[in-house]
Design a protein around this motif. Structure first.
Motif: not given
Length: 182
Positions: A44-57
Motif C-alpha cells: 500500500e502507499f503510505c498516503d493518497k497524495d502521490r503527486a510529488e513522488d519521483i517514482v510512479v509505481i
C-alpha cells in the motif's frame, strides 16, 4: 526479505534488511491515509497524495501472494521514474514483528539498488523489474509490518510504501508430522 527491493523501486534487499538497524529505534514513518498499490501484492502507499513522488509505481505482482517461508518469491514491478534518482538517495525503514520493532534505520538507496541489478543514477523513464528471491524457511511465524519512506538526495519524495505480511506454518511441514511422534 528481498521483496522490499522491488517494492521501493529495487531499493532494499533481504540481506541488508535482516542485518540493518537497531532494536526499538525512534524513527517512525508517518503513515496516514493508505491506498493499495495496483497488482497482486500486500503493498500500500503510505498516503493518497502521490503527486510529488519521483517514482510512479504502476503495478507490483508477487508469486506466491502472500509470500511463504521456504519458497521462492517472484516479484514483477513496473513504474515510471519522473526525475533522476541520484547518489545520496535514502530510505527510512521500519520493520515490526507484531508490536516489536525489529528494525528502524536509514539506508543508502544507491547501495541497495545494486541488489536488483540497478545503479545510481537511475534516469527518467519507464522501469520494469523482475526478481526472484528465496525466502528462508526459518522466518518465524507471525505478522510483519514494513514501512519504507524513500527520498532523493535533496529530500524530494521518491515513494512511501507499507505492507503487512503474515507468515504461518508451512502446510507441508504440518502434514509431515507423524501422530505417533506426538
Amino acid at each position: 526479505m528481498r521483496l522490499l527491493s522491488v517494492f521501493c523501486i529495487g531499493a532494499l534487499s533481504a540481506g541488508n534488511l535482516a542485518s540493518a538497524g537497531s532494536w526499538f529505534g525512534t524513527d517512525d514513518v508517518n503513515v496516514s491515509d493508505v491506498q493499495k498499490v495496483p497488482g497482486d501484492s500486500p503493498l500500500e502507499f503510505c498516503d493518497k497524495d502521490r503527486a510529488e513522488d519521483i517514482v510512479v509505481i504502476e503495478k507490483v505482482d508477487l508469486s506466491p501472494n502472500p509470500p511463504q517461508a521456504g519458497t521462492q518469491l517472484v516479484i514483477h514491478a513496473s513504474g515510471t521514474v519522473n526525475a533522476p534518482i541520484t547518489q545520496g538517495a535514502y530510505v527510512k525503514l521500519v520493520v515490526k514483528y507484531g508490536l516489536i520493532r525489529l528494525i528502524s534505520t536509514t539506508a543508502d538507496l544507491c547501495e541497495q539498488v545494486e541488489n536488483v541489478d540497478l545503479k545510481c543514477p537511475i534516469e527518467k523513464g519507464v522501469l520494469s523489474i523482475t526478481k526472484s528471491v528465496d525466502i528462508p524457511k526459518e522466518v518465524p511465524p507471525g505478522t510483519y509490518n514494513v514501512f519504507a519512506d524513500v527520498y532523493n538526495d535533496d529530500d524530494t519524495p521518491i515513494t512511501c510504501l507499507q505492507a503487512t505480511v503474515t507468515f504461518g506454518m508451512n502446510r507441508n511441514s504440518a502434514e509431515s508430522v507423524n501422530v505417533d511422534d506426538l
